[in-house]
Design a protein around this motif. Structure first.
Motif, PDB file in Angstrom:
ATOM      1  N   GLN A   1       0.843  -1.193   0.000  1.00  0.00           N
ATOM      2  CA  GLN A   1       0.000   0.000   0.000  1.00  0.00           C
ATOM      3  C   GLN A   1       0.880   1.245   0.000  1.00  0.00           C
ATOM      4  N   ALA A   2       0.509   2.239  -0.793  1.00  0.00           N
ATOM      5  CA  ALA A   2       1.269   3.480  -0.876  1.00  0.00           C
ATOM      6  C   ALA A   2       0.549   4.566  -0.079  1.00  0.00           C
TER       7      ALA A   2
ATOM      8  N   GLY B   1       1.113  14.283  -0.641  1.00  0.00           N
ATOM      9  CA  GLY B   1       0.953  14.845  -1.974  1.00  0.00           C
ATOM     10  C   GLY B   1      -0.489  15.162  -2.328  1.00  0.00           C
ATOM     11  N   LEU B   2      -1.396  14.300  -1.908  1.00  0.00           N
ATOM     12  CA  LEU B   2      -2.803  14.529  -2.229  1.00  0.00           C
ATOM     13  C   LEU B   2      -3.346  15.745  -1.495  1.00  0.00           C
TER      14      LEU B   2
END
Length: 61
Positions: free
Chosen positions: A33-34, A39-40
């Motif tokens: 999982q990332a 960033g989002l």
């Protein structure tokens, strides 16, 4: 006696090789999982600031 030992050793080798060749691969595991937190969040803030700027400019015209 020597031929019996050779036959026995070759039989063991054949059995082990057969087990290795016919072994089924296991099921794949879950993908890694990332994290999406940094960033989002920055992209959402930049999009909100851009939309606010556009709306503010549209009201003044």
């Amino acid at each position: 006696m020597k031929t019996t030992l050779i036959i026995f050793a070759s039989l063991i080798i054949v059995l082990i090789a057969t087990a290795l060749v016919l072994a089924q691969p296991g099921l794949p595991g879950d993908p890694a999982q990332a994290p999406i937190d940094g960033g989002l969040g920055l992209l959402a803030a930049a999009g909100g600031a851009y939309a606010y700027k556009k709306l503010k400019k549209q009201r003044t015209e």
